[in-house]
Scaffold this motif. Structure first.
Motif, PDB file in Angstrom:
ATOM      1  N   ASP A  25       1.304  -1.073  -0.055  1.00 18.47           N
ATOM      2  CA  ASP A  25       0.170   0.106  -0.309  1.00 18.47           C
ATOM      3  C   ASP A  25       1.045   1.577   0.171  1.00 18.47           C
ATOM      4  OD1 ASP A  25      -1.950   1.788  -0.385  1.00 18.47           O
ATOM      5  OD2 ASP A  25      -2.729   1.245   1.699  1.00 18.47           O
ATOM      6  N   ALA A  26       0.281   2.171  -0.303  1.00 16.16           N
ATOM      7  CA  ALA A  26       0.835   3.347  -0.468  1.00 16.16           C
ATOM      8  C   ALA A  26       0.179   4.822  -0.115  1.00 16.16           C
ATOM      9  CB  ALA A  26       1.776   3.735  -2.429  1.00 16.16           C
ATOM     10  N   TYR A  27       0.805   5.252   1.211  1.00 15.17           N
ATOM     11  CA  TYR A  27      -0.231   6.906   1.682  1.00 15.17           C
ATOM     12  C   TYR A  27       0.665   7.598   1.893  1.00 15.17           C
ATOM     13  CZ  TYR A  27       0.206   3.331   5.379  1.00 15.17           C
ATOM     14  OH  TYR A  27       0.256   2.653   6.047  1.00 15.17           O
ATOM     15  N   PRO A  28       0.179   8.789   2.422  1.00 16.56           N
ATOM     16  CA  PRO A  28       0.605  10.032   2.896  1.00 16.56           C
ATOM     17  C   PRO A  28       0.197   9.678   4.613  1.00 16.56           C
ATOM     18  CG  PRO A  28      -0.455  10.949   1.363  1.00 16.56           C
ATOM     19  CD  PRO A  28      -0.608   9.754   0.569  1.00 16.56           C
ATOM     20  N   PHE A  29       0.714  10.397   5.270  1.00 16.71           N
ATOM     21  CA  PHE A  29       0.443  10.094   6.932  1.00 16.71           C
ATOM     22  C   PHE A  29      -0.063  11.583   6.857  1.00 16.71           C
ATOM     23  CE2 PHE A  29       3.318   6.563   8.631  1.00 16.71           C
ATOM     24  CZ  PHE A  29       2.212   5.600   8.568  1.00 16.71           C
ATOM     25  N   GLY A  30      -1.762  11.846   7.409  1.00 18.66           N
ATOM     26  CA  GLY A  30      -1.959  12.829   7.906  1.00 18.66           C
ATOM     27  C   GLY A  30      -2.893  13.751   6.172  1.00 18.66           C
ATOM     28  N   TYR A  31      -2.654  15.038   5.906  1.00 20.85           N
ATOM     29  CA  TYR A  31      -2.808  16.213   5.495  1.00 20.85           C
ATOM     30  C   TYR A  31      -1.756  17.154   5.288  1.00 20.85           C
ATOM     31  CZ  TYR A  31      -7.262  13.616   5.959  1.00 20.85           C
ATOM     32  OH  TYR A  31      -7.702  12.524   6.078  1.00 20.85           O
ATOM     33  N   GLU A  32      -1.849  17.893   6.077  1.00 20.45           N
ATOM     34  CA  GLU A  32      -0.870  19.223   5.765  1.00 20.45           C
ATOM     35  C   GLU A  32       0.940  18.586   6.540  1.00 20.45           C
ATOM     36  OE1 GLU A  32      -3.092  19.976   8.736  1.00 20.45           O
ATOM     37  OE2 GLU A  32      -3.720  20.087   6.695  1.00 20.45           O
ATOM     38  N   ASP A  33       0.408  17.978   7.471  1.00 17.10           N
ATOM     39  CA  ASP A  33       1.703  17.080   7.655  1.00 17.10           C
ATOM     40  C   ASP A  33       1.859  16.114   7.044  1.00 17.10           C
ATOM     41  OD1 ASP A  33      -0.715  16.296   9.048  1.00 17.10           O
ATOM     42  OD2 ASP A  33      -0.105  15.968  11.156  1.00 17.10           O
ATOM     43  N   ALA A  34       2.148  15.675   6.149  1.00 16.37           N
ATOM     44  CA  ALA A  34       2.561  15.018   5.935  1.00 16.37           C
ATOM     45  C   ALA A  34       4.384  14.766   5.577  1.00 16.37           C
ATOM     46  CB  ALA A  34       2.258  14.407   4.201  1.00 16.37           C
ATOM     47  N   ASP A  35       5.131  15.900   5.047  1.00 18.63           N
ATOM     48  CA  ASP A  35       6.008  15.664   4.869  1.00 18.63           C
ATOM     49  C   ASP A  35       6.799  15.636   6.516  1.00 18.63           C
ATOM     50  OD1 ASP A  35       5.936  16.301   2.299  1.00 18.63           O
ATOM     51  OD2 ASP A  35       6.153  18.311   2.742  1.00 18.63           O
ATOM     52  N   GLU A  36       6.127  15.979   7.477  1.00 10.12           N
ATOM     53  CA  GLU A  36       7.071  15.743   9.419  1.00 10.12           C
ATOM     54  C   GLU A  36       7.250  14.441   9.718  1.00 10.12           C
ATOM     55  OE1 GLU A  36       5.277  17.338  13.622  1.00 10.12           O
ATOM     56  OE2 GLU A  36       5.049  18.736  11.965  1.00 10.12           O
ATOM     57  N   LEU A  37       5.827  13.443   9.263  1.00  8.59           N
ATOM     58  CA  LEU A  37       5.399  12.594   9.747  1.00  8.59           C
ATOM     59  C   LEU A  37       6.024  11.924   8.696  1.00  8.59           C
ATOM     60  CD1 LEU A  37       1.425  12.728  10.337  1.00  8.59           C
ATOM     61  CD2 LEU A  37       3.565  12.881  12.065  1.00  8.59           C
ATOM     62  N   ALA A  38       5.975  11.605   7.303  1.00  9.12           N
ATOM     63  CA  ALA A  38       7.336  11.071   7.190  1.00  9.12           C
ATOM     64  C   ALA A  38       9.001  11.200   7.281  1.00  9.12           C
ATOM     65  CB  ALA A  38       7.383  11.645   5.296  1.00  9.12           C
ATOM     66  N   HIS A  39       9.014  12.182   7.725  1.00  8.35           N
ATOM     67  CA  HIS A  39      10.148  12.170   8.449  1.00  8.35           C
ATOM     68  C   HIS A  39      10.655  11.185   9.565  1.00  8.35           C
ATOM     69  CE1 HIS A  39      13.860  14.218   9.515  1.00  8.35           C
ATOM     70  NE2 HIS A  39      13.661  14.382  10.511  1.00  8.35           N
ATOM     71  N   LEU A  40       9.411  11.495  10.447  1.00 12.97           N
ATOM     72  CA  LEU A  40       8.973  10.961  11.994  1.00 12.97           C
ATOM     73  C   LEU A  40       9.650   9.537  11.684  1.00 12.97           C
ATOM     74  CD1 LEU A  40       6.919  12.783  13.645  1.00 12.97           C
ATOM     75  CD2 LEU A  40       9.051  13.212  13.852  1.00 12.97           C
ATOM     76  N   VAL A  41       8.721   8.658  10.541  1.00 14.76           N
ATOM     77  CA  VAL A  41       8.701   7.651  10.186  1.00 14.76           C
ATOM     78  C   VAL A  41      10.438   7.413   9.597  1.00 14.76           C
ATOM     79  CG1 VAL A  41       7.867   5.691   8.555  1.00 14.76           C
ATOM     80  CG2 VAL A  41       6.107   7.507   9.580  1.00 14.76           C
ATOM     81  N   ALA A  42      10.983   7.787   8.916  1.00 12.19           N
ATOM     82  CA  ALA A  42      11.780   7.766   8.170  1.00 12.19           C
ATOM     83  C   ALA A  42      13.577   8.022   9.341  1.00 12.19           C
ATOM     84  CB  ALA A  42      12.169   8.841   6.795  1.00 12.19           C
ATOM     85  N   ILE A  43      13.150   8.317   9.716  1.00 17.86           N
ATOM     86  CA  ILE A  43      14.141   8.412  11.722  1.00 17.86           C
ATOM     87  C   ILE A  43      13.983   7.389  12.442  1.00 17.86           C
ATOM     88  CG2 ILE A  43      14.805  11.122  10.515  1.00 17.86           C
ATOM     89  CD1 ILE A  43      13.209  11.696  13.459  1.00 17.86           C
ATOM     90  N   GLY A  44      12.561   6.809  12.349  1.00 25.71           N
ATOM     91  CA  GLY A  44      12.658   5.599  13.168  1.00 25.71           C
ATOM     92  C   GLY A  44      11.542   6.456  14.059  1.00 25.71           C
ATOM     93  N   GLN A  45      11.426   7.217  14.366  1.00 26.96           N
ATOM     94  CA  GLN A  45      10.466   8.560  15.537  1.00 26.96           C
ATOM     95  C   GLN A  45       8.876   7.937  15.595  1.00 26.96           C
ATOM     96  OE1 GLN A  45      11.324  11.612  16.836  1.00 26.96           O
ATOM     97  NE2 GLN A  45       9.834  12.284  17.517  1.00 26.96           N
TER      98      GLN A  45
END
Length: 148
Positions: A25-45
């Motif tokens: 599956d492919a999706y962004p988290f959230g709406y306007e905060d998708a970049d921040e949430l993707a970053h939190l996933v990428a850094i393992g937080q």
């Protein structure tokens, strides 16, 4: 050059020959905060997420243990791949402080999690359902691991 989601998946599979499925599956988290949430996933937080079960369409696929997910940014560009490790259904008001912590957002407290999710789910229920949000709505709580 930006990659398509399928190109990103194929590159991931080439680095992980143990992955034999083509299901993801492919999706962004959230709406306007998708970049921040993707970053939190990428850094393992961020290693968990929650969705409102009542907002799934009857034939819409639900997350499942073992599923691979491509996390997208706000421009639908792939950021990383996760694999779902746990899926639990529980009422909104039973989500734990541990789960809130693993969602990795804000100050990582249950109070923060409830405030933010109450706002998001209230809006989603207003836009997508005939039923109003309440604190007993069923939620799907997922725990995942970043694998690439």
């Amino acid at each position: 050059m930006q990659m398509t989601i399928d190109e990103f998946w194929q590159e991931f599979k080439s680095r992980h020959p143990e992955v034999t499925t083509d299901h993801y599956d492919a999706y962004p988290f959230g709406y306007e905060d998708a970049d921040e949430l993707a970053h939190l996933v990428a850094i393992g937080q961020k290693t968990a997420t929650t969705s409102a079960l009542g907002l799934y369409e009857p034939d819409e696929a639900r997350p499942f243990v073992g599923e691979y997910n491509i996390i997208l940014d706000s421009h639908d560009q792939p950021v990383c791949v996760t694999q779902t490790k746990v899926v639990e259904e529980m009422p909104f008001d039973h989500v734990t402080a541990e789960h809130a912590y693993h969602e990795g957002e804000g100050d990582r407290t249950l109070a923060y999690w409830r405030r933010v999710h109450r706002e998001v789910f209230t809006q989603e229920y207003q836009n997508e359902s005939d039923e109003p949000f309440n604190e007993q709505i069923p939620c799907l709580c997922e725990v995942f691991e970043r694998v690439d």
